[in-house]
Every structure is written in structure tokens, then in C-alpha cells.
Design a protein around this motif. Sequence first.
Motif, PDB file in Angstrom:
ATOM      1  N   TRP A 123      -9.413   4.585   0.130  1.00  0.00           N
ATOM      2  CA  TRP A 123      -8.992   3.283   0.672  1.00  0.00           C
ATOM      3  C   TRP A 123      -9.520   3.091   2.092  1.00  0.00           C
ATOM      4  N   GLU A 131       0.836  -1.204   0.000  1.00  0.00           N
ATOM      5  CA  GLU A 131       0.000   0.000   0.000  1.00  0.00           C
ATOM      6  C   GLU A 131       0.870   1.253   0.000  1.00  0.00           C
ATOM      7  N   ARG A 180     -14.804  -3.981  -3.354  1.00  0.00           N
ATOM      8  CA  ARG A 180     -13.562  -3.679  -2.639  1.00  0.00           C
ATOM      9  C   ARG A 180     -12.368  -4.322  -3.333  1.00  0.00           C
ATOM     10  N   GLU A 202      -9.160  -2.368  -4.853  1.00  0.00           N
ATOM     11  CA  GLU A 202      -7.777  -2.666  -4.471  1.00  0.00           C
ATOM     12  C   GLU A 202      -6.928  -2.984  -5.689  1.00  0.00           C
TER      13      GLU A 202
END
Length: 122
Positions: free
Chosen positions: A50, A15, A74, A78
Motif C-alpha cells: 500500500w 484502511e 492503484r 485499493e
Amino acid sequence: MGAHPINLAIRFLLELSALLAIGFWAWRQGDGWVRFALAIVLPLVVVILWGTFAVPDDSSRSGNAPIAISGTLRLIFELAVFASAVWTLYDLGYTKLYWILGTIVLLHYITSYDRIQWLINQ
């Protein structure tokens, strides 16, 4: 395996890497104050999205979902963030880095098969 502490640490580093790649790409898109604005705003938007749109009771997160969304949505979000990060590295000409990031993201999602199944079933 998706909730294993090592896998969660790798996910966190992925991330951060995605935000760094997006921010660096944004920095290279403008001059002067626009450069600073893009480099701050683009990663910030990703962080806000996010953290805001989540699946309730996701074990890879705190379990909180400020705005609840389906697991499939979701997962798509991502993958879009990570794909964008890989693309930004490709666009900047960092061939080795985009291959490395893309490969680690792929391996992460392969080892997180249980989380992917859980997301799809939500």
C-alpha cells in the motif's frame, strides 16, 4: 470531495479496518506459531504494498510515490484490498460486519468520485 479532511479520516479508518480484518482472518487460519506469523505477515505485506506502489501527486497521500504506478492500477489494488477485507469478514461469519464495512467502502468511493476520475486519468 476525495481530499476533504473528513473523507481522508474515513479512508484512514477504512484502511485500519481492512488491516485488522485481514490480520484477524490470518490469525484464525493456523495454530501455534503459524497463527502469529500469519497474523503479522499478511497485514504487513499489505501495508508495504500500500505504501510502496502509489500514483505520483496523489492528494489523498503525501504525494510521494516510491514506486510509481498508473492510477487505474492503484484503484484496482485499493479495491482488491478492501474487497479482501470484506471477504475475510464474510469467511469468518461476521455477517453484519462485512455488510457494514462493504457499505462504508462503497459510500467512501462514491463520495470520492473526483479522486477516482483523477486516478483513471493518470
